[in-house]
Design an enzyme around this catalytic site. Structure first.
Site, PDB file in Angstrom:
ATOM      1  N   HIS A  18      12.439  -3.876  -3.037  1.00 56.32           N
ATOM      2  CA  HIS A  18      13.011  -2.159  -3.520  1.00 56.32           C
ATOM      3  C   HIS A  18      14.673  -2.555  -3.183  1.00 56.32           C
ATOM      4  O   HIS A  18      15.758  -3.768  -2.797  1.00 56.32           O
ATOM      5  CB  HIS A  18      12.970  -1.621  -1.359  1.00 56.32           C
ATOM      6  CG  HIS A  18      11.649  -1.228  -1.556  1.00 56.32           C
ATOM      7  ND1 HIS A  18      11.073  -1.150  -0.619  1.00 56.32           N
ATOM      8  CD2 HIS A  18      11.277   0.412  -2.169  1.00 56.32           C
ATOM      9  CE1 HIS A  18       9.872  -0.505  -1.612  1.00 56.32           C
ATOM     10  NE2 HIS A  18       9.820   0.543  -1.478  1.00 56.32           N
ATOM     11  N   LYS A  71      18.656   0.851  -0.433  1.00 58.32           N
ATOM     12  CA  LYS A  71      17.544   0.885   1.088  1.00 58.32           C
ATOM     13  C   LYS A  71      17.762   0.928   2.147  1.00 58.32           C
ATOM     14  O   LYS A  71      18.551  -0.366   2.364  1.00 58.32           O
ATOM     15  CB  LYS A  71      16.236   0.363   0.843  1.00 58.32           C
ATOM     16  CG  LYS A  71      15.299   1.311   1.577  1.00 58.32           C
ATOM     17  CD  LYS A  71      13.547   0.889   1.679  1.00 58.32           C
ATOM     18  CE  LYS A  71      12.421   1.444   2.467  1.00 58.32           C
ATOM     19  NZ  LYS A  71      13.016   2.406   2.552  1.00 58.32           N
TER      20      LYS A  71
END
Ligand code: NAD
Length: 258
Positions: free
Chosen positions: A147, A151
C-alpha cells in the site's frame, strides 16, 4: 428509483460514490452527510454538475428520506450514525473496533453489509483462496500486501480478510496461526502458519498476493487495485442489491452470487 444517502460524502471515497450515484439512472441522491463541506452542493464537491443536495452534518433525521445508506467515513462517525439508521446500510469504513458490536446490534433492525474491500476482484479472490486452501491443506500460506506510504495500519484489513478465508477453510482460528513478519531467528516454519507481510511506499492503491507453497511448486493468487473507483462501484452495486432486504448481515460474496 432507490434513494441513497451517503455518510462521509465529502471524503475521497464519498465523493466517488456521489459521482457513481449521480451518473446512475436508477439511483437518486437524497442526503450527503459529512462534518466537512457543509452547505456545498454534493455534486460540485464530487466534480459533477450541481445536484441540489447540499452536504449536511450528522443530525437527527438526516437519513429519513433514504432507502439505503452508503458509509465511507470513520468509526466514530458510524457509531454516532447508528441510532439514526432505519434503512439498509452498506459500509466500507475500516478499523471499526468497538463499532463492530454496534453493527451487530443494528443488523437486528435493518440489513447491514460491511466489508473492508468492495472490489469485485478481491471478493472473488477470497473465494478462490478459500477453495485453494481447502484443496491444498498442507501447503504453506503467505500473504503479501502493498500500500501507499500514507497507510497507517498493517497488515491491511483486506489481507486479514484473506487470511480469515484461509483459516475458515481449514477450520482454524486465524489469530492462533497468524505470523506477522519474520526477523532474527524465527526458527523452522510451523505447519499451518499463515504469514503476513506489509510493503509500504509510493502511491500504491492496494496489491494483495496469497502464496500457497508446496513441495516442488508454488501458486500465487493476486489482485491489484488500479483505481479507488472500483471500491465505489462495488459499494453502489451492493446498495442496489441490499435495497428492500430484511434485517440481517450480508456479504459481498452474496452480492456477487458466489
Ligand atoms: P476520507 O478521510 O477522505 O473521508 C472520510 C470522510 O468522513 C471525511 O470527509 C470526514 O469529514 C468524514 N467524517 C469523519 N468523521 C465524521 C463525523 N464524525 N461526522 C461526519 N463526517 C465525518 O477517507 P476515505 O479515503 O474516503 O476512506 C473512508 C473510509 O473508507 C476509511 O475507513 C477507509 O479505510 C475506508 N475504505 C474502505 C474501502 C472498502 O472497499 N471497504 C475502500 C477505500 C477506503
Amino acid at each position: 428509483m432507490t434513494r441513497i444517502a451517503i455518510l462521509g460524502a465529502a471524503g475521497r471515497m464519498g465523493r466517488l460514490v456521489v459521482g457513481e450515484v449521480l451518473q446512475s439512472t436508477d439511483l437518486c441522491l437524497v442526503a450527503a452527510v459529512d462534518r466537512g463541506g457543509n452547505g456545498v452542493d454534493a455534486g460540485i464537491l464530487a466534480g459533477q454538475p450541481a445536484c441540489g443536495v447540499a452536504v449536511m452534518p450528522l443530525i437527527p433525521g438526516c437519513f429519513a428520506k433514504a432507502d439505503v445508506i452508503i458509509d465511507f467515513s470513520q468509526p466514530d462517525a458510524l457509531l454516532d450514525a447508528i441510532p439514526e439508521i432505519t434503512c439498509p446500510l452498506v459500509s466500507g469504513t475500516t478499523g471499526l473496533g468497538a463499532v463492530t458490536d454496534g453493527l451487530a446490534d443494528l443488523s437486528g433492525r435493518v440489513a447491514v453489509l460491511h466489508t473492508t474491500n468492495f472490489s469485485t476482484g478481491v471478493t472473488l479472490l477470497a473465494h478462490l483462496v478459500a477453495e485453494a486452501a481447502r484443496a491444498l491443506p498442507d501447503y504453506d500460506v503467505e500473504i503479501v500486501e502493498s500500500h501507499h506510504r500514507l497507510k497507517v495500519d498493517a497488515p491491511s484489513g483486506t489481507a486479514l480478510s484473506l487470511g480469515s478465508a484461509v483459516a475458515n477453510a481449514r477450520g482454524v482460528v486465524l489469530s492462533d496461526v497468524a505470523k506477522h513478519g519474520r526477523e532474527a531467528r524465527p526458527g523452522i516454519r510451523p505447519v499451518g502458519e499463515i504469514g503476513f507481510h506489509a510493503v509500504r511506499g509510493g502511491d500504491v492503491i492496494g496489491d494483495h498476493d496469497v502464496w500457497l507453497l508446496g513441495g516442488g511448486e508454488r501458486i500465487r493468487l493476486g489482485h491489484v487495485a488500479t483505481s479507488r473507483a472500483t471500491f465505489a462501484a462495488g459499494a453502489v452495486r451492493a446498495a442496489r442489491w441490499i435495497a428492500g432486504k430484511p434485517p440481517g448481515r450480508y456479504s459481498m460474496t452474496e452480492v456477487l452470487g458466489l
